[in-house]
Design an enzyme around this catalytic site. Structure first.
Site, PDB file in Angstrom:
ATOM      1  N   GLY A   1       0.804  -1.214   0.000  1.00  0.00           N
ATOM      2  CA  GLY A   1       0.000   0.000   0.000  1.00  0.00           C
ATOM      3  C   GLY A   1       0.839   1.268   0.000  1.00  0.00           C
ATOM      4  O   GLY A   1       0.526   2.231  -0.709  1.00  0.00           O
ATOM      5  N   SER A   2       1.914   1.286   0.771  1.00  0.00           N
ATOM      6  CA  SER A   2       2.737   2.498   0.861  1.00  0.00           C
ATOM      7  C   SER A   2       3.321   2.844  -0.498  1.00  0.00           C
ATOM      8  O   SER A   2       3.296   4.011  -0.921  1.00  0.00           O
ATOM      9  CB  SER A   2       3.867   2.305   1.878  1.00  0.00           C
ATOM     10  OG  SER A   2       3.339   2.037   3.151  1.00  0.00           O
TER      11      SER A   2
ATOM     12  N   SER B   1      -3.445  -3.284  -0.568  1.00  0.00           N
ATOM     13  CA  SER B   1      -2.356  -4.059   0.022  1.00  0.00           C
ATOM     14  C   SER B   1      -2.852  -5.425   0.469  1.00  0.00           C
ATOM     15  O   SER B   1      -3.858  -5.535   1.169  1.00  0.00           O
ATOM     16  CB  SER B   1      -1.797  -3.290   1.227  1.00  0.00           C
ATOM     17  OG  SER B   1      -0.810  -4.063   1.863  1.00  0.00           O
TER      18      SER B   1
ATOM     19  N   HIS C   1      -1.741  -7.715   2.592  1.00  0.00           N
ATOM     20  CA  HIS C   1      -1.734  -8.195   3.988  1.00  0.00           C
ATOM     21  C   HIS C   1      -2.876  -7.630   4.834  1.00  0.00           C
ATOM     22  O   HIS C   1      -3.017  -7.965   6.004  1.00  0.00           O
ATOM     23  CB  HIS C   1      -0.364  -7.974   4.642  1.00  0.00           C
ATOM     24  CG  HIS C   1      -0.049  -6.577   5.062  1.00  0.00           C
ATOM     25  ND1 HIS C   1      -0.196  -6.150   6.359  1.00  0.00           N
ATOM     26  CD2 HIS C   1       0.420  -5.505   4.376  1.00  0.00           C
ATOM     27  CE1 HIS C   1       0.177  -4.879   6.444  1.00  0.00           C
ATOM     28  NE2 HIS C   1       0.551  -4.462   5.250  1.00  0.00           N
TER      29      HIS C   1
ATOM     30  N   THR D   1      12.121  -7.668 -10.718  1.00  0.00           N
ATOM     31  CA  THR D   1      11.512  -8.966 -11.014  1.00  0.00           C
ATOM     32  C   THR D   1      10.245  -9.129 -10.200  1.00  0.00           C
ATOM     33  O   THR D   1      10.233  -8.883  -8.996  1.00  0.00           O
ATOM     34  CB  THR D   1      12.515 -10.099 -10.699  1.00  0.00           C
ATOM     35  OG1 THR D   1      13.696  -9.844 -11.465  1.00  0.00           O
ATOM     36  CG2 THR D   1      11.946 -11.455 -11.070  1.00  0.00           C
TER      37      THR D   1
ATOM     38  N   CYS E   1       2.136   4.917  18.614  1.00  0.00           N
ATOM     39  CA  CYS E   1       3.185   4.109  19.233  1.00  0.00           C
ATOM     40  C   CYS E   1       4.135   3.561  18.187  1.00  0.00           C
ATOM     41  O   CYS E   1       5.280   3.271  18.457  1.00  0.00           O
ATOM     42  CB  CYS E   1       2.578   2.978  20.040  1.00  0.00           C
ATOM     43  SG  CYS E   1       1.299   2.098  19.170  1.00  0.00           S
TER      44      CYS E   1
END
Ligand code: PLP
Length: 409
Positions: A83-84, A212, A214, A250, A337
């Site tokens: 995502g980033s 993303s 995950h 790749t 955090c």
């Protein structure tokens, strides 16, 4: 409830995992596809012999599958490392397209993910002007305010589909329509939404979208950027001609195949999962609302089915997490955090929570496997932990002794 092997003792520890907004556990299917691909599909899709060409075939099949799910065309999907990266590339692209036309104004919102906010800061240093729209107490961008913020020189609007901390869902289709009618590119960080909410890039008039794996039970380190055809993408990574020359390196084929399987599964089970999660989410909200001087962050209606975010006055977020972890509950706080700083979350500040209150916040992002019994266990333990922390909090003492005014009813 997950059975996680304890790496220290070699004994399993039982955890109720309620931090799915941070990351999710890979689904069995995604894991099986990944393992199989690592073993079998090791060929380089750029190679001309059979093994390479087989890999290329699978890569393109995956691209077509992902495209179909969001109603895009295969060539509009660019695989990224997550995502980033997709966010960075989308913003750079919008900025560079604008620059060529002499347009240097970008509109976003105050509670975007740092992948957006920090990239915007970098663009500001390079001469772009950024307007961050307020998200108000309910955690939702106002369409009329967006419309009013668009200028002659606005080149890009980037508003997230759903917020990662408070789960509020933005009026994406309306925003897309306005951007289209005003000739402004529209990007959305849909990392919290893809695989969880229906997405149709055509119907919602989305020009670019980040996702993303995950966050929907796929592997880490893989995601995708959708960019409507005709948009000239700017490269973040230069090198080989992979991804139509727009993203060198790749291809992460095992990751891409596994992500695709996870996405297909998430979309197939979406209605069933969401109905269940909404039920448990509302049950948690009801239970936690019984805690005095607490409040739900973000409105309840336009909200991700898995998101619960509360502020409890008179305590600190970090200590709630540690105590909940000791009870076998994995959750997240409202403070930043992750960055190691003691600043409260910019998201909670953006909806008007003052520092003191924002510090005592808790995000529970539940998964589809959560049970009502587990929700009961969470409610019981949060109540206990909040009461315990308040019992020796100087802030709580000042509040109860009337030296300070309560903010939350
Ligand atoms: C997790 C997340 C990201 C970052 O995605 P990565 O794949 O971890 O780089 C970006 N935006 C939002 C809203 C997120 O929740």
């Amino acid at each position: 409830m997950y059975n996680i092997p304890d790496y220290k003792k070699g004994e399993p520890i039982m955890q109720i995992y309620a931090d799915n907004a941070a990351t999710t556990r890979m689904s069995e299917t995604a894991l099986a596809v990944m393992t199989e691909a690592l073993k079998i599909d090791f060929g380089n899709p750029s190679s001309l012999y059979t093994i390479g060409q087989k890999a290329k075939e699978k890569l393109e099949e995956a691209r077509a599958e992902v495209a179909k799910i969001i109603n895009a065309e295969p060539r509009e999907i660019l695989f990224t490392s997550g995502g980033s990266e997709a966010d960075n590339q989308a913003l750079l692209t919008g900025a560079m397209i604008g620059k060529k036309k002499g347009k240097k104004h970008i509109i976003s919102s105050a509670f975007e993910h740092h992948a957006i906010l920090h990239t915007l800061r970098k663009l500001e240093k390079n001469g772009f002007e950024v307007t961050l729209l307020p998200v108000h107490e309910n955690g939702i961008v106002r369409v009329d305010e967006l419309e009013a913020a668009i200028r002659e020189d606005t080149c890009l609007v980037t508003i997230m589909t759903a917020n990662n901390e408070i789960g509020t869902i933005q009026p994406i289709a309306e925003i897309g329509e306005i951007c289209k009618s005003r000739g402004v590119l529209f990007h959305t960080d849909a990392v919290q939404a893809v695989g969880h909410l229906p997405i149709d890039v055509k119907q919602q008039n989305i020009d670019m979208l980040s996702a993303s794996a995950h966050k929907f039970h796929g592997p880490k380190g893989v995601g995708f950027l959708y960019a409507r055809k005709g948009i000239l993408l700017s490269n973040l990574i230069e090198g080989g001609a992979q991804e139509r020359g727009k993203r060198a390196g790749t291809e992460n084929l095992p990751g891409i195949l596994s992500m695709t399987a996870a996405l297909q599964e998430a979309v197939a089970d979406m209605d069933k999962n969401n109905a269940h999660m909404k039920k448990v989410r509302d049950y948690l909200i009801e239970g936690l609302s019984e805690i005095p001087h607490s409040a739900l962050n973000g409105e309840k209606e336009h909200r991700l089915p898995g998101n619960v975010n509360f502020s409890f006055e008179g305590i600190e977020g970090e200590s709630i997490l540690i105590l909940l972890d000791m009870k076998g509950i994995s959750a997240s706080s409202g403070s930043a955090c992750t960055s190691g700083s003691l600043d409260p979350s910019h998201v909670l500040l953006s909806i008007g929570r003052i520092h003191d209150v924002a510090h005592g916040s808790l995000r529970l992002s539940i998964g589809e496997d959560i049970t009502i019994e587990e929700a009961d266990y969470i409610i019981e333990n949060v109540k206990e932990v909040v009461a315990h922390l308040r019992s020796f909090s100087p802030v709580w003492r000042d509040l109860t002794e009337g030296k300070k005014e309560f903010i939350l009813k």
